[in-house]
Design a protein around this motif. Structure first.
Motif, PDB file in Angstrom:
ATOM      1  N   GLY A  51       0.814  -1.199   0.000  1.00  0.00           N
ATOM      2  CA  GLY A  51       0.000   0.000   0.000  1.00  0.00           C
ATOM      3  C   GLY A  51       0.852   1.255   0.000  1.00  0.00           C
ATOM      4  N   GLY A  52       0.184   2.399  -0.158  1.00  0.00           N
ATOM      5  CA  GLY A  52       0.917   3.651  -0.158  1.00  0.00           C
ATOM      6  C   GLY A  52       0.078   4.780  -0.700  1.00  0.00           C
ATOM      7  N   LEU A  53       0.760   5.881  -0.984  1.00  0.00           N
ATOM      8  CA  LEU A  53       0.120   7.077  -1.523  1.00  0.00           C
ATOM      9  C   LEU A  53       0.401   7.146  -3.019  1.00  0.00           C
ATOM     10  CD1 LEU A  53      -1.279   9.840  -1.151  1.00  0.00           C
ATOM     11  CD2 LEU A  53       0.997  10.785  -0.643  1.00  0.00           C
ATOM     12  N   VAL A  54      -0.628   7.355  -3.798  1.00  0.00           N
ATOM     13  CA  VAL A  54      -0.478   7.428  -5.248  1.00  0.00           C
ATOM     14  C   VAL A  54      -1.428   8.485  -5.794  1.00  0.00           C
ATOM     15  CG1 VAL A  54      -2.183   5.608  -5.651  1.00  0.00           C
ATOM     16  CG2 VAL A  54      -0.400   6.022  -7.357  1.00  0.00           C
ATOM     17  N   GLN A  55      -1.054   9.100  -6.874  1.00  0.00           N
ATOM     18  CA  GLN A  55      -1.919  10.089  -7.505  1.00  0.00           C
ATOM     19  C   GLN A  55      -3.023   9.398  -8.306  1.00  0.00           C
ATOM     20  OE1 GLN A  55       0.634  12.699  -9.793  1.00  0.00           O
ATOM     21  NE2 GLN A  55       0.771  14.130  -8.074  1.00  0.00           N
ATOM     22  N   ALA A  56      -4.117  10.091  -8.465  1.00  0.00           N
ATOM     23  CA  ALA A  56      -5.209   9.562  -9.275  1.00  0.00           C
ATOM     24  C   ALA A  56      -4.691   9.219 -10.675  1.00  0.00           C
ATOM     25  CB  ALA A  56      -6.341  10.578  -9.349  1.00  0.00           C
ATOM     26  N   SER A 116      -5.347   2.768 -12.911  1.00  0.00           N
ATOM     27  CA  SER A 116      -6.318   3.864 -13.070  1.00  0.00           C
ATOM     28  C   SER A 116      -7.021   4.171 -11.758  1.00  0.00           C
ATOM     29  CB  SER A 116      -7.345   3.490 -14.143  1.00  0.00           C
ATOM     30  OG  SER A 116      -6.717   3.210 -15.377  1.00  0.00           O
ATOM     31  N   LEU A 117      -6.234   4.315 -10.722  1.00  0.00           N
ATOM     32  CA  LEU A 117      -6.803   4.509  -9.390  1.00  0.00           C
ATOM     33  C   LEU A 117      -7.537   5.830  -9.279  1.00  0.00           C
ATOM     34  CD1 LEU A 117      -3.905   2.982  -7.316  1.00  0.00           C
ATOM     35  CD2 LEU A 117      -6.289   2.253  -7.236  1.00  0.00           C
ATOM     36  N   LYS A 118      -8.608   5.802  -8.491  1.00  0.00           N
ATOM     37  CA  LYS A 118      -9.440   6.970  -8.265  1.00  0.00           C
ATOM     38  C   LYS A 118      -9.430   7.308  -6.779  1.00  0.00           C
ATOM     39  CE  LYS A 118     -12.629   5.244 -11.821  1.00  0.00           C
ATOM     40  NZ  LYS A 118     -14.035   4.858 -12.101  1.00  0.00           N
ATOM     41  N   SER A 119      -9.833   8.519  -6.458  1.00  0.00           N
ATOM     42  CA  SER A 119      -9.861   8.926  -5.055  1.00  0.00           C
ATOM     43  C   SER A 119     -10.792   8.027  -4.243  1.00  0.00           C
ATOM     44  CB  SER A 119     -10.284  10.383  -4.926  1.00  0.00           C
ATOM     45  OG  SER A 119     -11.561  10.577  -5.532  1.00  0.00           O
ATOM     46  N   GLU A 120     -11.829   7.537  -4.861  1.00  0.00           N
ATOM     47  CA  GLU A 120     -12.772   6.671  -4.148  1.00  0.00           C
ATOM     48  C   GLU A 120     -12.213   5.279  -3.880  1.00  0.00           C
ATOM     49  OE1 GLU A 120     -13.401   8.437  -6.948  1.00  0.00           O
ATOM     50  OE2 GLU A 120     -14.789   7.341  -8.271  1.00  0.00           O
ATOM     51  N   ASP A 121     -11.036   4.984  -4.386  1.00  0.00           N
ATOM     52  CA  ASP A 121     -10.372   3.721  -4.069  1.00  0.00           C
ATOM     53  C   ASP A 121      -9.598   3.811  -2.751  1.00  0.00           C
ATOM     54  OD1 ASP A 121      -9.621   3.409  -7.548  1.00  0.00           O
ATOM     55  OD2 ASP A 121     -11.171   2.324  -6.443  1.00  0.00           O
ATOM     56  N   THR A 122      -9.524   5.012  -2.197  1.00  0.00           N
ATOM     57  CA  THR A 122      -8.819   5.190  -0.933  1.00  0.00           C
ATOM     58  C   THR A 122      -9.489   4.375   0.167  1.00  0.00           C
ATOM     59  OG1 THR A 122      -8.019   7.400  -1.489  1.00  0.00           O
ATOM     60  CG2 THR A 122      -8.195   6.856   0.850  1.00  0.00           C
ATOM     61  N   ALA A 123      -8.705   3.517   0.807  1.00  0.00           N
ATOM     62  CA  ALA A 123      -9.245   2.626   1.837  1.00  0.00           C
ATOM     63  C   ALA A 123      -8.108   1.789   2.412  1.00  0.00           C
ATOM     64  CB  ALA A 123     -10.306   1.702   1.246  1.00  0.00           C
ATOM     65  N   VAL A 141      -4.206   2.277   1.334  1.00  0.00           N
ATOM     66  CA  VAL A 141      -4.048   2.825  -0.009  1.00  0.00           C
ATOM     67  C   VAL A 141      -4.711   4.196  -0.022  1.00  0.00           C
ATOM     68  CG1 VAL A 141      -4.704   2.605  -2.430  1.00  0.00           C
ATOM     69  CG2 VAL A 141      -3.943   0.595  -1.154  1.00  0.00           C
ATOM     70  N   THR A 142      -3.948   5.194  -0.373  1.00  0.00           N
ATOM     71  CA  THR A 142      -4.464   6.559  -0.438  1.00  0.00           C
ATOM     72  C   THR A 142      -4.243   7.101  -1.840  1.00  0.00           C
ATOM     73  OG1 THR A 142      -3.963   6.901   1.911  1.00  0.00           O
ATOM     74  CG2 THR A 142      -4.368   8.860   0.552  1.00  0.00           C
ATOM     75  N   VAL A 143      -5.315   7.531  -2.466  1.00  0.00           N
ATOM     76  CA  VAL A 143      -5.243   8.070  -3.815  1.00  0.00           C
ATOM     77  C   VAL A 143      -5.545   9.562  -3.746  1.00  0.00           C
ATOM     78  CG1 VAL A 143      -6.082   7.904  -6.170  1.00  0.00           C
ATOM     79  CG2 VAL A 143      -6.026   5.860  -4.721  1.00  0.00           C
TER      80      VAL A 143
END
Length: 123
Positions: free
Chosen positions: A9-14, A85-92, A119-121
């Motif tokens: 997991g980690g921080l990733v941009q949308a 293609s991660l989205k902000s709503e995938d943050t969890a 996971v933070t998007v």
């Protein structure tokens, strides 16, 4: 008993990608369905994807179809969740889970759980 441990997991941009891993130990992996779930703040834990032991079948939540791929390597007792293609709503917090028997999208039928990986998007 089966012990599960997630990583990746980690921080990733949308629009970015992450690959989560789940390492299993303990009882034999044979016949074991692996699932991935996630839980966002203030929300219930929800199903993301599942894969049968022989990798013959995979299942996905509608919200992630086409963006997320579940896989496993039984020789390594490991499972993976490739997220694109991660989205902000995938943050969890993402959890790996397991059960012996038929696959299910229902949280409470899974007997074994990892500790979760965040996971933070960012948008």
């Amino acid at each position: 008993q089966v012990q599960l441990a997630e990583s990746g997991g980690g921080l990733v941009q949308a629009g970015g990608s992450l690959r989560l891993s789940c390492a299993a130990s303990g009882r034999t992996f044979r016949g074991y369905v692996m699932g991935w779930f996630r839980q966002a703040p203030g929300k219930e834990r929800e199903f993301v994807a599942a894969i049968t032991w022989n990798m013959g079948s995979t299942y996905y939540a509608d919200s992630v179809k086409g963006r997320i791929t579940i896989s496993r390597d039984n020789t390594k007792n490991a499972g993976y969740l490739q997220m694109n293609s991660l989205k902000s709503e995938d943050t969890a917090v993402y959890y790996c889970a397991g059960r012996y028997g038929a696959w299910s999208s229902t949280t409470y039928v899974y007997n074994y759980w990892g500790q979760g990986t965040q996971v933070t998007v960012s948008s």
